[in-house]
Design a protein around this motif. Structure first.
Motif: not given
Length: 565
Positions: A360, A364, A369, A377, A379
């Motif tokens: 994770r 990040e 996110e 997730w 992006k």
């Protein structure tokens, strides 16, 4: 003292003296025997002795006991028993002379000269010479016969010097050529009478006459003419010495359920290609299950052109780090496998750590996110918002399906949306893999004994019929693979492969998961069992002539290389 005086003296003995004399004589005899036995025990050695029987079950039924046509596991099993090649792979994974007495390789690596051993014969007693070798290779190259070995001999020119010497001329150096020479040789006096059109229809595809360690003694067929079992006995004139186990019977079953039923009923004592679940249960009951690593790589191959999200290096690294390979191996293979982190099992670290939290953090740091609402997730880029999701495709075979399910569930814990698609193997190969219609593919690569990865990783093999299913392109690794094919220096090859393995592992075009193990159920009474690298199940029989059940003790002067243990 004369014999007459001895007789008179014995006649003069009283009954009591007779009893004492007999007792002393027996003590002397026993003592002498005990002393001789002790001396024999000290100076003699244990050797393998002829005798004993083995009954083995095989899934499938043989059609082609013929090294040129063998396509199934049953075909290859029987062909390995019945036929010999110029060379045979030993337990150290190296080709050694079999029918050949010696082999000479020219300095430029283009010419291989084989000299046959003296007094070679076929199972039917006919002499074996280089005419048989020439006929076999020529038949292999005949397109009408459609031999599965044809590609191994294309471009090779044959020069038969005389009955004992034969040469092969290559167009370019090919260091693994000696492995090609392990192919079984056919008897010309039998097969040479046949037209190529009927090659696959001849009765000797079932009966099999070769020069291998075992010859066919009897075939038991059912009412439909399908073989139920074969009986084999050792071939007296086998080039590497007569096999020790006196009787070998191979039974044939349509599936593992019937195979295991036969084992439980005592009809068979050994079996190959058993499932991991069966092996686990049998070991728990005290059965002997032999394990050998297979030169196969299973992993998730990423098609970045179909799923652009996988083109992000942080995504690939996070997927790789989050996966606990031991969980996959335990769940899908019952523990019978080795974790791998690269395209070559022998050069890949078997130690792999996994961490969802670290994976994770990688995402990040890469600008991703986690959306709590959609639980995935995201992006943001200048053009769009990427969502970390893709499809994972695999075959409907139980092992692959189970492994893919575990991998999917692991990545879901990471927050990656993975949609699993399962295809029947024929449909998968034809309509998914060949046209590269997948985003991520959980599949396996059979590397072979020489670990030649050119077809799987060279950029020229990205499209069908190439096998580069990760569509990987790297000019540096291309050069390495090309250099490996040209080199005969084993240390150099090992160094090149290590560099190749490290480079591919760093690029992460695939998530490498495990190398499975070959599982073989064999009774403990069978001794001196050694395997080379198991490429196909039939490779377990390559050194069967050294297996034994019985032993004896002899003085070293009477021992020979073939029966020492």
């Amino acid at each position: 003292m004369s014999s007459q005086k001895i007789i008179l003296a014995l006649r003069s003995l009283s009954r009591r003296q007779w009893r004492l004399f007999i007792t002393l004589a027996l003590v002397g005899v026993v003592g002498t025997l005990w002393l001789l036995g002790g001396i024999n025990q000290i100076f003699s050695i244990t050797v393998a002795a002829p005798g004993g029987s083995l009954s083995e079950g095989i899934i499938g039924s043989p059609r082609f006991i013929n090294p040129l046509l063998a396509i199934s596991d049953a075909d290859r099993d029987l062909s390995t028993l019945v036929y010999s090649g110029l060379m045979r792979v030993n337990e150290k994974n190296k080709p050694e002379p079999d029918l050949a007495e010696k082999v000479e390789v020219s300095e430029d690596g283009l010419t291989y000269t084989f000299t046959l051993k003296d007094n070679l014969t076929w199972h039917d007693g006919a002499p074996l010479n280089t005419a048989d070798v020439e006929f076999t290779i020529t038949s292999t190259l005949n397109p009408i016969i459609k031999s599965v070995k044809r590609a191994s001999w294309e471009g090779v020119r044959i020069e038969r010097v005389d009955d004992k010497i034969i040469r092969f001329h290559l167009k370019q150096p090919y260091p693994p050529f000696l492995d090609n020479a392990t192919m079984g040789i056919l008897p010309k006096h039998i097969w040479g009478r046949l037209d190529p059109e009927v090659f696959a229809l001849n009765q000797f595809n079932i009966e099999g006459i070769g020069s291998g360690p075992y010859k066919v003694k009897n075939i038991k067929k059912d009412a439909l003419g399908i073989p139920e079992y074969y009986d084999f006995v050792p071939f007296e004139n086998f080039a590497l010495g007569k096999a020790k186990i006196s009787n070998l019977r191979l039974f044939f079953y349509p599936n593992e359920t019937e195979l295991m039923n036969a084992y439980r009923q005592g009809k068979i004592t050994s079996a190959s290609l058993i499932s991991a679940e069966s092996a686990k249960a049998l070991e728990a009951l005290g059965s002997r299950v032999l394990r050998s690593p297979l030169p196969r790589v299973f992993g998730v191959f990423l098609n970045q052109s179909r799923a652009p999200v996988l083109a992000n290096p942080e995504v690939r690294k996070a997927l790789n780090l989050s996966l606990d390979r031991s969980v996959v191996i335990d769940g899908a293979l019952s523990g019978y496998g080795q974790p791998i982190t690269g395209p070559l099992p022998n050069f890949s670290s078997s130690m792999s750590t996994s961490s969802i939290s670290e994976a994770r953090a990688i995402l990040e740091n890469g600008g991703w996110e986690f959306n709590e609402t959609s639980t995935t997730w995201e992006k943001k880029t200048k053009k769009e918002t990427l969502t970390l999701s893709f499809t994972l495709t695999t075959s409907d075979t139980p092992e692959l399906k189970k492994a893919a399910e575990i991998i999917r569930d692991t990545w879901k814990q990471l927050g990656v949306a993975v949609d699993l698609k399962i295809f029947e193997i024929g449909d998968l190969n034809q309509n998914v893999i060949r046209p590269r219609q997948y985003e991520a593919l959980f599949f396996g690569e059979i590397l072979g004994r020489n670990m030649d990865t050119f077809a799987f990783w060279h950029s020229s093999q990205r499209l069908d019929p190439g096998l580069n299913i990760a569509l990987y392109t790297n000019s540096a690794t291309d050069k390495i693979l090309e250099e490996v094919r040209r080199s005969s220096d084993q240390e150099k090859i090992a160094s090149l492969y290590q560099k190749f393995n490290d480079t591919v592992s760093s690029d992460t075009p695939a998530i490498f998961v495990y190398a499975p193990e070959f599982l073989y159920l064999l009774p403990t009474e069978i001794k001196n069992v050694t395997f080379p690298t198991i490429n196909t199940a039939a490779d377990r029989f390559l050194n069967i002539y050294r297996w034994h059940i019985k032993t004896d003790r002899v003085w070293p002067i009477f021992a020979n290389k073939n029966n020492q243990i």
